[in-house]
Scaffold this active site. Structure first.
Site, PDB file in Angstrom:
ATOM      1  CG  ASP A  92     -14.661 -49.947  -4.991  1.00  0.00           C
ATOM      2  OD1 ASP A  92     -15.157 -51.097  -4.973  1.00  0.00           O
ATOM      3  OD2 ASP A  92     -15.310 -48.915  -4.735  1.00  0.00           O
ATOM      4  CG  ASP A 271     -12.181 -46.685   0.954  1.00  0.00           C
ATOM      5  OD1 ASP A 271     -13.026 -47.522   1.321  1.00  0.00           O
ATOM      6  OD2 ASP A 271     -12.433 -45.811   0.091  1.00  0.00           O
ATOM      7  CB  CYS A 309       0.366 -32.846  13.805  1.00  0.00           C
ATOM      8  SG  CYS A 309       0.656 -33.707  12.246  1.00  0.00           S
ATOM      9  CB  CYS A 311       2.665 -34.261   9.360  1.00  0.00           C
ATOM     10  SG  CYS A 311       2.032 -32.603   9.060  1.00  0.00           S
ATOM     11  CB  CYS A 314       2.553 -29.898  11.993  1.00  0.00           C
ATOM     12  SG  CYS A 314       0.773 -29.938  11.676  1.00  0.00           S
ATOM     13  CG  HIS A 340      -2.079 -31.827   8.844  1.00  0.00           C
ATOM     14  ND1 HIS A 340      -1.406 -31.908  10.041  1.00  0.00           N
ATOM     15  CD2 HIS A 340      -3.403 -31.766   9.151  1.00  0.00           C
ATOM     16  CE1 HIS A 340      -2.277 -31.895  11.023  1.00  0.00           C
ATOM     17  NE2 HIS A 340      -3.495 -31.800  10.526  1.00  0.00           N
TER      18      HIS A 340
END
Lengths: 387, 387
Positions: A92, A271, A309, A311, A314, A340
């Site tokens: 940015d 974003d 999930c 991930c 998890c 996560h």
């Protein structure tokens, strides 16, 4: 210059799957960029980020100019080296942070002067200086300097800032050309459409920017306090104005439902600090809605954050263990919840892309939103929290 | 009962390579145990700990009793589940924390009453209750409740606490037998030798403990403020007193040089907060001595923390980047420096074991200490720090 191609258009909506080729890799869209403000996604080691495998990450020129500074970043081999991240980076421009974080800010037609929120020292940003800084960082996508105004600003203030931002965009582009002629930078430059919630100002902003060869266009000045309805209305009105043959980036947005709506309007890039900042306050995004991990109802819950999930959080940790680590203020909790939440946002956009490629984006969006809405009843906060 | 075997004795010192078989795996010694006080090594996700691959980790009964509590841990399937760590776990008994952290402490011959440092609520620890808690946690090694006294205590106070601790050890062992008869726990129990810096009291302590079938013996009450010379003297006098056919564990020690010295005295196991706590204050352990990452001299240093280190932090990040993340107070900095420091301590003990197995421990120790001493000149703090 970056190369950009629309791979497939969804038949039922304006959603699209695209590829943006940058010096550090190809960004497949729709894509969500994790925020790495000061040179790291908070709590996430580079090798963890590798595994999360975002298409592109975002960092903030404002923070990096203040610390460690552009000379130092260049000397150390660029922002990719500093972040230990070999993939695409977008920065940015600092415009938003100057207007939200900095002290004693003075804007004029040539740029903006402000004082650091860290140590009070004075800085000056001009359109030219900002693209020069980003080029020295060696980023894949630089953003123009824009003037951001409060959501409570008058229509005249919004219009003035929009017109000034458009002039700055043109100056930024000219400077980017000069830098590229010296062949020291291979990144692209995105312009930022402004105009608040006024479709007329959005149209004027796009006209002022639209004919110049920017590598992409962002929708700026949203997610600054307006209602969800206003946000969705503004995105629906603003996105189609932007050139279809360039990537469209909706800055700072947002909740999963906001992303799914914007994708349907033809937005490619996003974003937001939401997944990372929420992790630090114990808010968890799941396929069945949000949950607040500190609540007492999770104290003996042996299940994972989200049964759907994949991930590692998890796979390994129970809600009860995560609640214990969060209320014990363990830094591990930030790592686990960030992994996560980022997995959720990254997979949401991967799922959107797959759905577009399969011509079933509307069904994907409806099913995702319905599961979140239905699940919310059982996993939303009950108000019985103990801390 | 655990099984323990001495694999090899170093010919030149009392150093030894051993194997301790526990319900959750074999601990190859000498070994350093990372500290996971409240159920996590601070900042380290379970999958990161997998990669660091410590032989055993330590957690604190005191902290876990207070939060989340023994009933809850048992209900959730034990401490291994809570920590998401499938390998061996040793828990300290809480004795040391009661004497260092708790408020309004009252000791009597039967146990100790104290108030939680978190919420002030009252707790009572007895020798029996403490081993029962650790059995409910399902740990691989439980420690007896001991009475810890300040390093400034009189010889009479040290002697009284030592004798009380020895009585508590016997009571703890009896309770451990009762628990094992109900076949609900397969872990081992270590007794703790006390006696401060007085070799006579250490000998008396060992005699009081030595004939009972403990699974291991710890050296307690050191690293509480005494000089390095006194520490080394006490370890050299205390370790040989402990039964050679059982593991010897030096509690809460220490610097690399302290570990190398203790290994030469026949100590097998160590734990210390030094690598993890130092990471949070920016102190880094390397093969060439310690460095303080915030110092200005590292601001433009493109090299790794330790050129001899194979950890992912050293593979990916420059000292300059790590300094930037540390002074920016990024949580990522804790993760990166903790991974590095733990790698250093774990590899130091792996190196010691390999050297013992090759019959060259003295040379390994001398070379390691010389490199740290020589390198310290170039990497030690210069006092030119900027924060």
């Amino acid at each position: 210059m970056l190369s950009f191609a629309v791979t497939l258009l969804d038949p039922g909506t304006d959603a699209r799957a695209c590829e943006l080729v940058t010096p550090h890799g190809t960004v497949r869209t729709p894509a969500f960029m994790p925020v790495g403000t000061a040179g790291t996604v908070k709590g996430i080691a580079a090798w963890e980020l590798d595994r999360l495998a975002p298409e592109m990450v975002l960092a903030n020129t404002y923070h990096l100019l203040l610390r460690p500074g552009e000379e130092r970043i260049e000397r150390l081999g660029g922002l990719h080296k500093l972040m230990a991240w070999p993939g695409p980076i977008l920065t940015d421009s600092g415009g938003y942070q100057v207007f939200s974080l900095a002290a004693r800010r003075q804007v004029d037609d040539d740029g903006v002067t402000f004082h650091s929120h860290i140590d009070g020292s004075e800085y000056r940003l001009t359109p030219e200086a900002v693209v020069s800084s980003q080029a020295r960082f060696g980023v894949d996508v630089a953003m123009q300097l824009d003037e951001c105004v409060a959501s409570t600003s008058s229509s005249a203030e919004v219009a003035t800032a929009m017109r000034r931002s458009a002039v700055w965009a043109t100056r930024t582009l000219a400077e980017a050309r000069r830098i590229r002629e010296r062949a020291t930078w291979g990144g692209g430059l995105f312009a930022i459409q402004q105009g608040g919630l006024d479709p007329g100002l959005r149209a004027e902003s796009t006209e002022r920017l639209g004919s110049a060869p920017f590598d992409g266009f962002a929708i700026g000045g949203l997610a600054v306090g307006e209602s969800r309805q206003d946000l969705h209305g503004a995105v629906a009105a603003s996105a189609p104005l932007l050139p279809a043959e360039r990537p469209r980036y909706l800055m700072g947005v947002g909740y999963p439902e906001d992303l799914l709506h914007a994708v349907a309007c033809g937005v490619d890039l996003f974003d937001c600090v939401l997944p990372t900042r929420s992790a630090r306050t114990g808010k968890v995004f799941t396929s069945r809605g949000e949950l607040v991990i500190k609540h007492a109802r999770f104290a003996d819950d042996a299940g994972p954050l989200d049964p759907a999930c994949v991930c590692p959080t998890c796979q390994r940790y129970s809600r009860a263990a995560l609640r214990h680590l969060f209320i014990s203020r363990e830094a591990t909790s930030v790592v686990l919840l960030t992994v996560h939440n980022l997995t959720y946002f990254l997979n949401l956009m991967r799922g959107a892309r797959e759905a577009i490629m399969a011509g079933r984006y509307s069904r994907f969006r409806a099913a995702t939103e319905a599961a979140r809405l239905n699940g919310a009843d059982e996993s939303a906060p009950t108000g019985r929290g103990d801390s």
